[in-house]
Design a protein around this motif. Structure first.
Motif, PDB file in Angstrom:
ATOM      1  N   LEU A 130       0.838  -1.207   0.000  1.00 56.86           N
ATOM      2  CA  LEU A 130       0.000   0.000   0.000  1.00 56.86           C
ATOM      3  C   LEU A 130       0.873   1.257   0.000  1.00 56.86           C
ATOM      4  O   LEU A 130       0.556   2.251  -0.657  1.00 56.86           O
ATOM      5  N   THR A 131       1.971   1.205   0.741  1.00 61.18           N
ATOM      6  CA  THR A 131       2.861   2.361   0.821  1.00 61.18           C
ATOM      7  C   THR A 131       3.541   2.608  -0.522  1.00 61.18           C
ATOM      8  O   THR A 131       3.696   3.751  -0.964  1.00 61.18           O
ATOM      9  N   GLU A 132       3.911   1.525  -1.199  1.00 60.16           N
ATOM     10  CA  GLU A 132       4.511   1.650  -2.536  1.00 60.16           C
ATOM     11  C   GLU A 132       3.495   2.219  -3.533  1.00 60.16           C
ATOM     12  O   GLU A 132       3.843   2.995  -4.412  1.00 60.16           O
ATOM     13  N   TRP A 133       2.246   1.809  -3.362  1.00 56.86           N
ATOM     14  CA  TRP A 133       1.155   2.341  -4.191  1.00 56.86           C
ATOM     15  C   TRP A 133       1.103   3.868  -4.038  1.00 56.86           C
ATOM     16  O   TRP A 133       1.044   4.615  -5.019  1.00 56.86           O
ATOM     17  N   ALA A 134       1.160   4.329  -2.791  1.00 53.62           N
ATOM     18  CA  ALA A 134       1.093   5.772  -2.538  1.00 53.62           C
ATOM     19  C   ALA A 134       2.309   6.499  -3.125  1.00 53.62           C
ATOM     20  O   ALA A 134       2.204   7.619  -3.608  1.00 53.62           O
ATOM     21  N   ARG A 135       3.452   5.842  -3.078  1.00 52.68           N
ATOM     22  CA  ARG A 135       4.684   6.497  -3.543  1.00 52.68           C
ATOM     23  C   ARG A 135       4.759   6.527  -5.069  1.00 52.68           C
ATOM     24  O   ARG A 135       5.181   7.522  -5.660  1.00 52.68           O
ATOM     25  N   THR A 136       4.342   5.420  -5.713  1.00 53.41           N
ATOM     26  CA  THR A 136       4.520   5.306  -7.164  1.00 53.41           C
ATOM     27  C   THR A 136       3.255   5.639  -7.944  1.00 53.41           C
ATOM     28  O   THR A 136       3.321   5.879  -9.145  1.00 53.41           O
ATOM     29  N   GLY A 137       2.079   5.614  -7.274  1.00 56.90           N
ATOM     30  CA  GLY A 137       0.815   5.816  -7.971  1.00 56.90           C
ATOM     31  C   GLY A 137       0.331   4.572  -8.702  1.00 56.90           C
ATOM     32  O   GLY A 137      -0.740   4.594  -9.313  1.00 56.90           O
ATOM     33  N   VAL A 138       1.112   3.497  -8.631  1.00 56.97           N
ATOM     34  CA  VAL A 138       0.705   2.247  -9.292  1.00 56.97           C
ATOM     35  C   VAL A 138      -0.146   1.437  -8.315  1.00 56.97           C
ATOM     36  O   VAL A 138       0.337   1.013  -7.256  1.00 56.97           O
ATOM     37  N   GLU A 139      -1.423   1.229  -8.672  1.00 62.02           N
ATOM     38  CA  GLU A 139      -2.355   0.559  -7.767  1.00 62.02           C
ATOM     39  C   GLU A 139      -1.901  -0.868  -7.469  1.00 62.02           C
ATOM     40  O   GLU A 139      -1.671  -1.661  -8.386  1.00 62.02           O
ATOM     41  N   THR A 140      -1.755  -1.174  -6.175  1.00 60.63           N
ATOM     42  CA  THR A 140      -1.310  -2.502  -5.751  1.00 60.63           C
ATOM     43  C   THR A 140      -2.200  -2.932  -4.593  1.00 60.63           C
ATOM     44  O   THR A 140      -2.214  -2.261  -3.567  1.00 60.63           O
ATOM     45  N   PRO A 141      -2.948  -4.022  -4.729  1.00 64.18           N
ATOM     46  CA  PRO A 141      -3.803  -4.421  -3.600  1.00 64.18           C
ATOM     47  C   PRO A 141      -2.967  -4.888  -2.417  1.00 64.18           C
ATOM     48  O   PRO A 141      -1.820  -5.304  -2.581  1.00 64.18           O
ATOM     49  N   MET A 142      -3.576  -4.797  -1.243  1.00 65.24           N
ATOM     50  CA  MET A 142      -2.904  -5.266  -0.034  1.00 65.24           C
ATOM     51  C   MET A 142      -2.585  -6.759  -0.175  1.00 65.24           C
ATOM     52  O   MET A 142      -1.475  -7.206   0.106  1.00 65.24           O
ATOM     53  N   TYR A 143      -3.593  -7.522  -0.612  1.00 62.30           N
ATOM     54  CA  TYR A 143      -3.405  -8.949  -0.891  1.00 62.30           C
ATOM     55  C   TYR A 143      -4.136  -9.284  -2.189  1.00 62.30           C
ATOM     56  O   TYR A 143      -5.245  -8.789  -2.417  1.00 62.30           O
ATOM     57  N   ALA A 144      -3.555 -10.137  -3.014  1.00 61.36           N
ATOM     58  CA  ALA A 144      -4.292 -10.716  -4.133  1.00 61.36           C
ATOM     59  C   ALA A 144      -5.282 -11.734  -3.546  1.00 61.36           C
ATOM     60  O   ALA A 144      -5.109 -12.176  -2.408  1.00 61.36           O
TER      61      ALA A 144
END
Ligand code: ZN
Length: 257
Positions: free
Chosen positions: A82-96
């Motif tokens: 989630l933190t990487e999502w915020a930093r990069t803007g690339v949506e990443t779910p917490m868990y698949a």
């Protein structure tokens, strides 16, 4: 089987982490980050007190300690996503889909040293990601595993709850009485808010003997008195409370988290 992190990856993280020259952004959730870090240290201390053989024993949650430790390690990695999502803007779910349970099951089979490394390395990684967030990025919205849309600053509180409460769940003499007083108050408020959201509020009056005032919960009624640490242990569903004002045992609540 591969270990959760290879040494090169860990070295890279250590370099990103630096020697303490980097600080959290001005607008970072400082109190929650402080609790997450002190809670991680507390969890690690309780974990170090357990021998490798004792990892096979039960936790307070129905899971083995191994499963609990795997959960705490992979939770850090999920929050890192989630933190990487915020930093990069690339949506990443917490868990698949299915990932959370599969990781706990697989993680529980790791050799003890790898399980301990998982906790260490995943915590370092999450901390590095937090340190690298800018003021604007802390407000970036992400989606939790429960489907709630929240600013990523919420991850600091989510991690705080996990490390402190699961340290007690190791069932190794960890205690809510070791928690910072303000953290206890925050946890109590959080549990009440979740009960409210889910419509599962019991009708009681919480009467912490080491705090001013009482809190009427639901329709009120039965007064439950005790040290705030014991009340918070009870409301988070970690066992029955021995005595209420009338001297009875107060029944156990379902586990929260
Ligand atoms: Zn958890």
């Amino acid at each position: 089987m591969t270990t959760p992190y290879d040494e090169a990856a860990l070295q890279e993280l250590r370099e990103r982490q630096g020697s303490g020259a980097r600080y959290d952004a001005e607008e970072a959730p400082k109190q929650e980050l402080g609790w997450a870090r002190s809670g991680t240290a507390y969890f690690l201390r309780k974990l170090r007190e357990l021998t490798d053989d004792e990892l096979d024993g039960p936790s307070l949650l129905g899971w083995t300690r191994r499963e609990l430790i795997a959960h705490v390690g992979y939770n850090a990695r999920a929050l890192t996503r989630l933190t990487e999502w915020a930093r990069t803007g690339v949506e990443t779910p917490m868990y698949a889909p299915g990932q959370r349970d599969a990781e706990i099951e697989l993680g529980a089979t790791l050799p003890p040293v790898a399980l301990r490394h998982l906790i260490d390395h995943s915590a370092v990684h999450l901390n590095v990601e937090w340190r690298d967030l800018t003021d604007e990025q802390w407000d970036h919205e992400v989606v939790t595993a429960q489907g709630r849309t929240v600013p990523v600053r919420e991850t600091a509180w989510m991690r705080t709850r996990e490390v402190w409460i699961h340290a007690v769940d190791l069932d190794n003499h960890g205690s809510y009485r070791d928690f910072p007083p303000e953290l206890l108050d925050r946890l109590s408020g959080d549990v009440l808010a979740v009960w409210d959201r889910k419509g599962t509020t019991p009708d009681v009056v919480l009467d912490p003997t080491d705090r001013p005032g009482q809190t009427v919960v639901g329709a009120g009624g039965r007064r439950v008195a005790g040290a705030q640490a014991d009340l918070v242990r009870w409301v988070t569903g970690r066992g029955a409370l021995r005595l209420d004002a009338e001297g009875d045992q107060v029944p156990e609540l379902p586990p929260w988290l």
